[in-house]
Motif scaffolding. Structure first.
Motif, PDB file in Angstrom:
ATOM      1  N   SER A 129       0.832  -1.204   0.000  1.00 11.24           N
ATOM      2  CA  SER A 129       0.000   0.000   0.000  1.00 11.24           C
ATOM      3  C   SER A 129       0.870   1.259   0.000  1.00 11.24           C
ATOM      4  CB  SER A 129      -0.931   0.006   1.210  1.00 11.24           C
ATOM      5  OG  SER A 129      -0.205   0.325   2.378  1.00 11.24           O
ATOM      6  N   TYR A 130       0.242   2.356  -0.387  1.00  8.95           N
ATOM      7  CA  TYR A 130       0.945   3.634  -0.478  1.00  8.95           C
ATOM      8  C   TYR A 130       1.541   4.021   0.879  1.00  8.95           C
ATOM      9  CZ  TYR A 130       1.572   8.649  -1.287  1.00  8.95           C
ATOM     10  OH  TYR A 130       2.090   9.907  -1.384  1.00  8.95           O
ATOM     11  N   ARG A 131       0.752   3.828   1.936  1.00  3.21           N
ATOM     12  CA  ARG A 131       1.216   4.235   3.270  1.00  3.21           C
ATOM     13  C   ARG A 131       2.343   3.332   3.780  1.00  3.21           C
ATOM     14  NH1 ARG A 131      -3.910   6.025   3.098  1.00  3.21           N
ATOM     15  NH2 ARG A 131      -4.030   8.250   3.481  1.00  3.21           N
ATOM     16  N   GLU A 132       2.316   2.073   3.370  1.00  4.91           N
ATOM     17  CA  GLU A 132       3.424   1.189   3.752  1.00  4.91           C
ATOM     18  C   GLU A 132       4.704   1.634   3.039  1.00  4.91           C
ATOM     19  OE1 GLU A 132       2.821  -2.986   3.069  1.00  4.91           O
ATOM     20  OE2 GLU A 132       4.881  -3.454   3.623  1.00  4.91           O
ATOM     21  N   LYS A 133       4.547   2.009   1.774  1.00  5.75           N
ATOM     22  CA  LYS A 133       5.729   2.499   1.028  1.00  5.75           C
ATOM     23  C   LYS A 133       6.312   3.748   1.694  1.00  5.75           C
ATOM     24  CE  LYS A 133       4.038   0.882  -3.445  1.00  5.75           C
ATOM     25  NZ  LYS A 133       3.323   1.314  -4.657  1.00  5.75           N
ATOM     26  N   ILE A 134       5.416   4.642   2.148  1.00  6.33           N
ATOM     27  CA  ILE A 134       5.879   5.859   2.822  1.00  6.33           C
ATOM     28  C   ILE A 134       6.649   5.489   4.104  1.00  6.33           C
ATOM     29  CG2 ILE A 134       5.082   7.907   4.103  1.00  6.33           C
ATOM     30  CD1 ILE A 134       4.834   8.334   1.144  1.00  6.33           C
ATOM     31  N   ALA A 135       6.145   4.490   4.831  1.00  7.72           N
ATOM     32  CA  ALA A 135       6.824   4.072   6.073  1.00  7.72           C
ATOM     33  C   ALA A 135       8.215   3.517   5.763  1.00  7.72           C
ATOM     34  CB  ALA A 135       5.981   3.031   6.799  1.00  7.72           C
ATOM     35  N   TRP A 136       8.314   2.672   4.739  1.00  7.99           N
ATOM     36  CA  TRP A 136       9.625   2.115   4.352  1.00  7.99           C
ATOM     37  C   TRP A 136      10.563   3.220   3.880  1.00  7.99           C
ATOM     38  CZ3 TRP A 136      11.054  -2.183   6.247  1.00  7.99           C
ATOM     39  CH2 TRP A 136      10.174  -3.254   6.417  1.00  7.99           C
ATOM     40  N   LEU A 137      10.015   4.169   3.137  1.00  7.43           N
ATOM     41  CA  LEU A 137      10.820   5.300   2.655  1.00  7.43           C
ATOM     42  C   LEU A 137      11.376   6.088   3.844  1.00  7.43           C
ATOM     43  CD1 LEU A 137      11.775   7.374   0.476  1.00  7.43           C
ATOM     44  CD2 LEU A 137       9.527   8.450   0.704  1.00  7.43           C
ATOM     45  N   ARG A 170      -8.723   1.741   9.521  1.00  9.33           N
ATOM     46  CA  ARG A 170      -7.559   0.863   9.716  1.00  9.33           C
ATOM     47  C   ARG A 170      -6.272   1.680   9.715  1.00  9.33           C
ATOM     48  NH1 ARG A 170      -4.206  -3.092   6.298  1.00  9.33           N
ATOM     49  NH2 ARG A 170      -4.753  -1.691   4.611  1.00  9.33           N
ATOM     50  N   ASP A 171      -6.179   2.648   8.814  1.00  7.99           N
ATOM     51  CA  ASP A 171      -4.996   3.513   8.774  1.00  7.99           C
ATOM     52  C   ASP A 171      -4.850   4.281  10.092  1.00  7.99           C
ATOM     53  OD1 ASP A 171      -4.403   2.839   6.089  1.00  7.99           O
ATOM     54  OD2 ASP A 171      -5.945   4.235   5.409  1.00  7.99           O
ATOM     55  N   VAL A 197      15.335   7.080  17.477  1.00 12.55           N
ATOM     56  CA  VAL A 197      14.877   5.714  17.806  1.00 12.55           C
ATOM     57  C   VAL A 197      13.352   5.672  17.885  1.00 12.55           C
ATOM     58  CG1 VAL A 197      14.861   3.944  19.612  1.00 12.55           C
ATOM     59  CG2 VAL A 197      17.010   5.007  18.955  1.00 12.55           C
ATOM     60  N   ALA A 198      12.755   6.691  18.505  1.00 15.05           N
ATOM     61  CA  ALA A 198      11.287   6.739  18.605  1.00 15.05           C
ATOM     62  C   ALA A 198      10.657   6.802  17.215  1.00 15.05           C
ATOM     63  CB  ALA A 198      10.859   7.934  19.449  1.00 15.05           C
ATOM     64  N   GLU A 199      11.262   7.591  16.327  1.00  8.86           N
ATOM     65  CA  GLU A 199      10.749   7.680  14.953  1.00  8.86           C
ATOM     66  C   GLU A 199      10.896   6.334  14.223  1.00  8.86           C
ATOM     67  OE1 GLU A 199       9.661  10.773  12.625  1.00  8.86           O
ATOM     68  OE2 GLU A 199       8.663  10.259  14.481  1.00  8.86           O
ATOM     69  N   VAL A 200      12.019   5.664  14.464  1.00  4.54           N
ATOM     70  CA  VAL A 200      12.228   4.345  13.847  1.00  4.54           C
ATOM     71  C   VAL A 200      11.167   3.364  14.345  1.00  4.54           C
ATOM     72  CG1 VAL A 200      13.778   2.345  13.788  1.00  4.54           C
ATOM     73  CG2 VAL A 200      14.701   4.633  13.390  1.00  4.54           C
ATOM     74  N   VAL A 201      10.889   3.404  15.631  1.00  9.96           N
ATOM     75  CA  VAL A 201       9.845   2.526  16.188  1.00  9.96           C
ATOM     76  C   VAL A 201       8.497   2.862  15.544  1.00  9.96           C
ATOM     77  CG1 VAL A 201       8.523   2.006  18.287  1.00  9.96           C
ATOM     78  CG2 VAL A 201      11.017   2.056  18.366  1.00  9.96           C
ATOM     79  N   HIS A 202       8.194   4.153  15.446  1.00 12.98           N
ATOM     80  CA  HIS A 202       6.933   4.593  14.832  1.00 12.98           C
ATOM     81  C   HIS A 202       6.759   4.007  13.430  1.00 12.98           C
ATOM     82  CE1 HIS A 202       4.853   8.174  12.666  1.00 12.98           C
ATOM     83  NE2 HIS A 202       3.969   7.255  12.938  1.00 12.98           N
ATOM     84  N   TYR A 203       7.742   4.248  12.573  1.00  7.29           N
ATOM     85  CA  TYR A 203       7.615   3.793  11.183  1.00  7.29           C
ATOM     86  C   TYR A 203       7.749   2.273  11.052  1.00  7.29           C
ATOM     87  CZ  TYR A 203       7.576   8.630   9.707  1.00  7.29           C
ATOM     88  OH  TYR A 203       7.212   9.939   9.529  1.00  7.29           O
ATOM     89  N   SER A 204       8.511   1.659  11.962  1.00  9.34           N
ATOM     90  CA  SER A 204       8.628   0.194  11.920  1.00  9.34           C
ATOM     91  C   SER A 204       7.288  -0.460  12.249  1.00  9.34           C
ATOM     92  CB  SER A 204       9.677  -0.292  12.918  1.00  9.34           C
ATOM     93  OG  SER A 204      10.936   0.212  12.576  1.00  9.34           O
ATOM     94  N   VAL A 205       6.592   0.076  13.256  1.00  9.57           N
ATOM     95  CA  VAL A 205       5.287  -0.493  13.621  1.00  9.57           C
ATOM     96  C   VAL A 205       4.288  -0.284  12.479  1.00  9.57           C
ATOM     97  CG1 VAL A 205       3.335  -0.304  15.233  1.00  9.57           C
ATOM     98  CG2 VAL A 205       5.666  -0.273  16.110  1.00  9.57           C
ATOM     99  N   VAL A 206       4.353   0.885  11.839  1.00 11.39           N
ATOM    100  CA  VAL A 206       3.454   1.144  10.696  1.00 11.39           C
ATOM    101  C   VAL A 206       3.730   0.119   9.587  1.00 11.39           C
ATOM    102  CG1 VAL A 206       2.912   2.757   8.817  1.00 11.39           C
ATOM    103  CG2 VAL A 206       3.150   3.610  11.139  1.00 11.39           C
ATOM    104  N   ALA A 207       4.998  -0.016   9.206  1.00  9.87           N
ATOM    105  CA  ALA A 207       5.354  -0.933   8.108  1.00  9.87           C
ATOM    106  C   ALA A 207       4.997  -2.373   8.465  1.00  9.87           C
ATOM    107  CB  ALA A 207       6.852  -0.812   7.805  1.00  9.87           C
ATOM    108  N   ALA A 208       5.300  -2.782   9.699  1.00  8.08           N
ATOM    109  CA  ALA A 208       5.009  -4.162  10.115  1.00  8.08           C
ATOM    110  C   ALA A 208       3.508  -4.419  10.147  1.00  8.08           C
ATOM    111  CB  ALA A 208       5.625  -4.416  11.484  1.00  8.08           C
ATOM    112  N   SER A 209       2.737  -3.439  10.604  1.00  6.17           N
ATOM    113  CA  SER A 209       1.278  -3.614  10.674  1.00  6.17           C
ATOM    114  C   SER A 209       0.685  -3.792   9.284  1.00  6.17           C
ATOM    115  CB  SER A 209       0.633  -2.412  11.357  1.00  6.17           C
ATOM    116  OG  SER A 209       1.089  -2.287  12.675  1.00  6.17           O
ATOM    117  N   TYR A 210       1.096  -2.949   8.346  1.00  7.77           N
ATOM    118  CA  TYR A 210       0.576  -3.085   6.972  1.00  7.77           C
ATOM    119  C   TYR A 210       1.023  -4.415   6.359  1.00  7.77           C
ATOM    120  CZ  TYR A 210      -1.300   1.637   6.710  1.00  7.77           C
ATOM    121  OH  TYR A 210      -2.054   2.770   6.912  1.00  7.77           O
TER     122      TYR A 210
END
Lengths: 81, 143
Positions: free
Chosen positions: B2-10, B78-79, B124-137
């Motif tokens: 999904s677009y939002r998962e791509k944004i998280a990985w980016l 869900r988002d 680190v907090a930002e990494v956790v944020h985006y990691s949880v987003v990417a993992a959830s998607y």
């Protein structure tokens, strides 16, 4: 906690309603195509409001769309939702 | 994907490319950095932050023009649930980091060591944020 998982017949109902696409169903109830796909696959449990909206689209009671399967094990992904 | 998962990985990629070398340099500096207000480290941090913004900007532009229009629809429940979960996880990491930096480090460290530790925990907090987003998607992807 009690075991069990929510199952649904959305894919069948879409097929029976003129092969409605996931995107079309999502657009009607304000969800994304990916969310509909996740619900269909049992990886996301929708809110009660979204569940009622889905049933409304197919014009059937909620219980005919979603069922509680007491023997099923919930997936990791649905536990998150 | 999904677009939002791509944004998280980016976002994860941009942070790794920008802040990875920065913290590697900071950690491997032989002598303790000069006390505040020594501005050389600030310039270095500004450079990596600009590099991160450039990577993010280029990535956003690429994804905007390469993703189908349907991928860029407004957030749904869900988002929002994923965003809420990821921010909650990041909040606790940030709190733990800030308690460490603000309550303990002043007794053991000084100057830029404390500043860099604070920056580190924010990253680190930002990494956790985006990691949880990417993992959830990823976990909720249908295939």
């Amino acid at each position: 906690m009690m075991q069990g998982a929510i199952s649904n017949r959305i894919r069948t109902l879409r097929f029976m309603n003129g092969e409605m696409s996931q995107a079309d169903l999502g657009q009607r109830i304000g969800l994304t195509r990916q969310t509909i796909a996740a619900i269909e696959a049992g990886k996301y449990s929708p809110s009660l409001e979204a569940a009622f909206r889905i049933a409304q689209v197919f014009n059937i009671p909620l219980g005919e769309v979603f069922q509680w399967d007491a023997k099923a094990t919930p997936s990791k992904a649905s536990e998150l939702s | 994907m999904s677009y939002r998962e791509k944004i998280a990985w980016l976002s994860l990629f941009a942070m790794a490319v920008a802040y990875g070398p920065y913290f590697k340099f900071v950690a491997s500096s032989p002598a303790p950095w000069e006390p505040l207000p020594h501005l050389h480290p600030l310039g270095l941090f500004a450079v990596v932050s600009i590099a991160r913004m450039l990577i993010l900007g280029a990535g956003y532009l690429y994804l905007r023009f390469s993703s189908p229009r349907e991928e860029r629809v407004p957030r749904d429940e869900r988002d929002r649930a994923i965003e809420h979960r990821s921010l909650s996880a990041a909040y606790y990491v940030l709190m733990a980091g800030m308690i460490l930096v603000g309550c303990f480090m002043p007794f053991t460290s000084t100057g830029w060591t404390i500043v860099n530790a604070a920056i580190f925990w924010i990253v680190v907090a930002e990494v956790v944020h985006y990691s949880v987003v990417a993992a959830s998607y990823r976990l909720q992807a249908s295939s």
